[in-house]
Motif scaffolding. Sequence first.
Motif, PDB file in Angstrom:
ATOM      1  N   LEU A   1       0.827  -1.207   0.000  1.00 48.53           N
ATOM      2  CA  LEU A   1       0.000   0.000   0.000  1.00 48.53           C
ATOM      3  C   LEU A   1       0.862   1.258   0.000  1.00 48.53           C
ATOM      4  O   LEU A   1       0.525   2.260  -0.634  1.00 48.53           O
ATOM      5  N   ASP A   2       1.985   1.205   0.706  1.00 48.29           N
ATOM      6  CA  ASP A   2       2.891   2.344   0.746  1.00 48.29           C
ATOM      7  C   ASP A   2       3.462   2.636  -0.639  1.00 48.29           C
ATOM      8  O   ASP A   2       3.474   3.785  -1.098  1.00 48.29           O
ATOM      9  N   ILE A   3       3.921   1.594  -1.330  1.00 49.65           N
ATOM     10  CA  ILE A   3       4.427   1.763  -2.697  1.00 49.65           C
ATOM     11  C   ILE A   3       3.328   2.267  -3.619  1.00 49.65           C
ATOM     12  O   ILE A   3       3.538   3.170  -4.447  1.00 49.65           O
ATOM     13  N   SER A   4       2.132   1.717  -3.478  1.00 47.44           N
ATOM     14  CA  SER A   4       1.010   2.104  -4.335  1.00 47.44           C
ATOM     15  C   SER A   4       0.615   3.554  -4.129  1.00 47.44           C
ATOM     16  O   SER A   4       0.240   4.249  -5.078  1.00 47.44           O
ATOM     17  N   THR A   5       0.718   4.030  -2.896  1.00 50.76           N
ATOM     18  CA  THR A   5       0.416   5.433  -2.620  1.00 50.76           C
ATOM     19  C   THR A   5       1.481   6.341  -3.216  1.00 50.76           C
ATOM     20  O   THR A   5       1.178   7.375  -3.815  1.00 50.76           O
TER      21      THR A   5
ATOM     22  N   LEU B   1      -3.380  -3.907  -7.320  1.00 55.35           N
ATOM     23  CA  LEU B   1      -2.108  -3.457  -6.753  1.00 55.35           C
ATOM     24  C   LEU B   1      -1.042  -4.548  -6.821  1.00 55.35           C
ATOM     25  O   LEU B   1       0.150  -4.240  -6.932  1.00 55.35           O
ATOM     26  N   TRP B   2      -1.455  -5.818  -6.761  1.00 58.70           N
ATOM     27  CA  TRP B   2      -0.501  -6.916  -6.881  1.00 58.70           C
ATOM     28  C   TRP B   2       0.116  -6.941  -8.279  1.00 58.70           C
ATOM     29  O   TRP B   2       1.337  -7.049  -8.423  1.00 58.70           O
ATOM     30  N   HIS B   3      -0.684  -6.782  -9.279  1.00 61.74           N
ATOM     31  CA  HIS B   3      -0.174  -6.723 -10.654  1.00 61.74           C
ATOM     32  C   HIS B   3       0.713  -5.501 -10.856  1.00 61.74           C
ATOM     33  O   HIS B   3       1.770  -5.581 -11.484  1.00 61.74           O
ATOM     34  N   ASN B   4       0.273  -4.366 -10.349  1.00 60.18           N
ATOM     35  CA  ASN B   4       1.073  -3.146 -10.480  1.00 60.18           C
ATOM     36  C   ASN B   4       2.417  -3.293  -9.786  1.00 60.18           C
ATOM     37  O   ASN B   4       3.451  -2.823 -10.286  1.00 60.18           O
TER      38      ASN B   4
ATOM     39  N   MET C   1      -5.362 -19.416   0.829  1.00 62.04           N
ATOM     40  CA  MET C   1      -4.744 -18.813   2.009  1.00 62.04           C
ATOM     41  C   MET C   1      -5.738 -17.916   2.741  1.00 62.04           C
ATOM     42  O   MET C   1      -5.830 -17.943   3.974  1.00 62.04           O
ATOM     43  N   GLU C   2      -6.494 -17.121   1.982  1.00 59.22           N
ATOM     44  CA  GLU C   2      -7.482 -16.242   2.600  1.00 59.22           C
ATOM     45  C   GLU C   2      -8.538 -17.047   3.357  1.00 59.22           C
ATOM     46  O   GLU C   2      -8.933 -16.695   4.482  1.00 59.22           O
ATOM     47  N   LYS C   3      -9.006 -18.140   2.736  1.00 58.19           N
ATOM     48  CA  LYS C   3     -10.052 -18.953   3.362  1.00 58.19           C
ATOM     49  C   LYS C   3      -9.545 -19.604   4.644  1.00 58.19           C
ATOM     50  O   LYS C   3     -10.231 -19.600   5.688  1.00 58.19           O
ATOM     51  N   GLU C   4      -8.347 -20.156   4.583  1.00 56.70           N
ATOM     52  CA  GLU C   4      -7.800 -20.870   5.733  1.00 56.70           C
ATOM     53  C   GLU C   4      -7.494 -19.926   6.896  1.00 56.70           C
ATOM     54  O   GLU C   4      -7.703 -20.267   8.059  1.00 56.70           O
ATOM     55  N   LEU C   5      -7.007 -18.710   6.558  1.00 55.31           N
ATOM     56  CA  LEU C   5      -6.612 -17.763   7.610  1.00 55.31           C
ATOM     57  C   LEU C   5      -7.732 -16.791   7.964  1.00 55.31           C
ATOM     58  O   LEU C   5      -7.561 -15.953   8.858  1.00 55.31           O
ATOM     59  N   ASP C   6      -8.838 -16.880   7.233  1.00 55.91           N
ATOM     60  CA  ASP C   6      -9.996 -16.007   7.465  1.00 55.91           C
ATOM     61  C   ASP C   6      -9.605 -14.530   7.307  1.00 55.91           C
ATOM     62  O   ASP C   6      -9.838 -13.686   8.171  1.00 55.91           O
ATOM     63  N   ILE C   7      -8.973 -14.222   6.156  1.00 56.94           N
ATOM     64  CA  ILE C   7      -8.594 -12.846   5.817  1.00 56.94           C
ATOM     65  C   ILE C   7      -9.085 -12.543   4.401  1.00 56.94           C
ATOM     66  O   ILE C   7      -9.419 -13.459   3.646  1.00 56.94           O
ATOM     67  N   ASP C   8      -9.135 -11.277   4.037  1.00 53.23           N
ATOM     68  CA  ASP C   8      -9.550 -10.904   2.678  1.00 53.23           C
ATOM     69  C   ASP C   8      -8.666  -9.817   2.078  1.00 53.23           C
ATOM     70  O   ASP C   8      -9.043  -9.152   1.117  1.00 53.23           O
ATOM     71  N   CYS C   9      -7.465  -9.636   2.628  1.00 52.41           N
ATOM     72  CA  CYS C   9      -6.608  -8.528   2.191  1.00 52.41           C
ATOM     73  C   CYS C   9      -6.140  -8.674   0.745  1.00 52.41           C
ATOM     74  O   CYS C   9      -5.974  -7.672   0.028  1.00 52.41           O
ATOM     75  N   PHE C  10      -5.937  -9.904   0.275  1.00 53.50           N
ATOM     76  CA  PHE C  10      -5.491 -10.078  -1.109  1.00 53.50           C
ATOM     77  C   PHE C  10      -6.630  -9.758  -2.082  1.00 53.50           C
ATOM     78  O   PHE C  10      -6.395  -9.187  -3.156  1.00 53.50           O
ATOM     79  N   THR C  11      -7.829 -10.109  -1.722  1.00 55.36           N
ATOM     80  CA  THR C  11      -8.985  -9.746  -2.547  1.00 55.36           C
ATOM     81  C   THR C  11      -9.122  -8.236  -2.642  1.00 55.36           C
ATOM     82  O   THR C  11      -9.413  -7.689  -3.718  1.00 55.36           O
ATOM     83  N   ILE C  12      -8.881  -7.567  -1.530  1.00 53.87           N
ATOM     84  CA  ILE C  12      -9.001  -6.098  -1.505  1.00 53.87           C
ATOM     85  C   ILE C  12      -7.962  -5.450  -2.404  1.00 53.87           C
ATOM     86  O   ILE C  12      -8.273  -4.568  -3.212  1.00 53.87           O
TER      87      ILE C  12
ATOM     88  N   THR D   1      -6.392  -6.596  -4.919  1.00 52.32           N
ATOM     89  CA  THR D   1      -6.520  -6.910  -6.351  1.00 52.32           C
ATOM     90  C   THR D   1      -7.776  -6.284  -6.965  1.00 52.32           C
ATOM     91  O   THR D   1      -8.002  -6.410  -8.169  1.00 52.32           O
ATOM     92  N   ASN D   2      -8.565  -5.616  -6.137  1.00 49.54           N
ATOM     93  CA  ASN D   2      -9.745  -4.884  -6.618  1.00 49.54           C
ATOM     94  C   ASN D   2      -9.798  -3.538  -5.886  1.00 49.54           C
ATOM     95  O   ASN D   2     -10.781  -3.205  -5.232  1.00 49.54           O
ATOM     96  N   TYR D   3      -8.728  -2.770  -6.043  1.00 53.90           N
ATOM     97  CA  TYR D   3      -8.513  -1.590  -5.211  1.00 53.90           C
ATOM     98  C   TYR D   3      -9.017  -0.319  -5.890  1.00 53.90           C
ATOM     99  O   TYR D   3      -8.813  -0.133  -7.095  1.00 53.90           O
ATOM    100  N   GLU D   4      -9.679   0.519  -5.126  1.00 49.52           N
ATOM    101  CA  GLU D   4     -10.092   1.835  -5.617  1.00 49.52           C
ATOM    102  C   GLU D   4      -9.319   2.888  -4.839  1.00 49.52           C
ATOM    103  O   GLU D   4      -9.611   3.151  -3.681  1.00 49.52           O
ATOM    104  N   ALA D   5      -8.318   3.447  -5.485  1.00 48.59           N
ATOM    105  CA  ALA D   5      -7.443   4.405  -4.810  1.00 48.59           C
ATOM    106  C   ALA D   5      -8.156   5.730  -4.596  1.00 48.59           C
ATOM    107  O   ALA D   5      -8.993   6.149  -5.404  1.00 48.59           O
TER     108      ALA D   5
END
Length: 436
Positions: free
Chosen positions: A52-56, A64-67, A116-127, A129-133
């Motif tokens: 997020l720091d680099i993206s900002t 953001l992962w692709h970028n 990984m998201e399902k097992e760890l109960d997180i959604d940060c990678f989904t966020i 990869t579909n980011y609105e800056a």
Amino acid sequence: MYRLTSKLVIYKNIDKDSILFRLSNICQQFAAGDYEKADLITDIYVEINRMLDISTRYGFDKNLWHNYLAFVLAMTENPFTLVSEKVGASVGTVNKFARSDFCIFKQLFDYDFSEMEKELDIDCFTIITNYEAVVKSEQIFNKGVSEKVQQLSRAIEQAKDETELYQIITDFYKTYGVGKFGLNKAFRISNDDKSGILCPITATSDVILEDLVGYESQKKELVQNTEAFVEGRRANNVLLYGDAGTGKSASIKGILNQYYSHGLRMIEVYKHEFKELPKVIEAIKNRNYRFIIYMDDLSFEEFEIEYKYLKAVMEGGLESKPENVLIYATSNRRHLVRETWSDRSDMSEDELHRSDTMQEKLSLAERFGVTIAYFKPMRKEYFNIVINLARRHPEIKLTDEELRAEASKWEMRHGGMSGRTAQQFIDSLLGSVDLS
């Protein structure tokens, strides 16, 4: 992911502390089941924060992962990318390794974090990869780098096969270059060990030569010398001298913007940094760009000796100045070094042959093969500048006669007639509540 990054060959020199390799290690721990859930989640969030720091800083949006991966490809300097910067796609055995690495990056682009998201109960990678800056001012991030990296990211996303992927990335290197010199316009001397001797200036002026009203012959001479330089022909160091506020610095900034796409880069150096010039030249002499070392408001007092470093770099040192480097300077003084009447006489109480001192001082200015004079405009020219600047802003409703009258009052209270004074007058009008 670890299985993929471990097979990189050409791009093996990517920093092991990078987000890519640290996420790779996290994925390895996850796949092996060798982790504490809370600790692994914390480690993931640390890397997401870094992304997020680099993206900002670079104004990235959407995926953001692709970028980030495109940013890594664009910024990694190695023998392959540096050769591609000069010649683009080429033949050779090394291409087998390059194609393999590019296929790995394509797989990293398509990496599925859902398990990984399902097992760890997180959604940060989904966020990410579909980011609105959040919409940001262009002064906050480097717009030029942002646009190029996101363009590369989209092209890689759409690549149909290995051949197209190879062509996309090598074409990018040939068109824009690689690393900080490829993607940035301007640089300054750095005190940060991680940046090397030079660091990018991320927000540069967008002034163009057409913005400078008048001084047509001066701009023409500057353009002719710069065009010869970027085209690989012989060109001279340039000194722009004359009255303050007449557009000397604006002309050089306009030159950078006009010829950046032709491979021109600019390095801003202050006189207290002149002793670093040999290191600067060493860093840029073999790159596939044309560098102007820019010195603004250059002048020296009698007690200042920094000009000796500059003289040695321009002409006179054992190592000649590289053909891809020129020096452009602006100054209010034609001869750069302050002279006194005693310099012009051999009669001196403290020095024999005082006129030799004057010759030493003058020899610096003589190292500029092109000298261009910028002087304050006459009254008619000043009013022409004011009117031209005003007509670029439809919200200014004053007639030409009213502009002349108000501009005359303004210049008497603000340092006389110059392009800078005219611009300040226009800015004052634009900042007023009532423009009628």
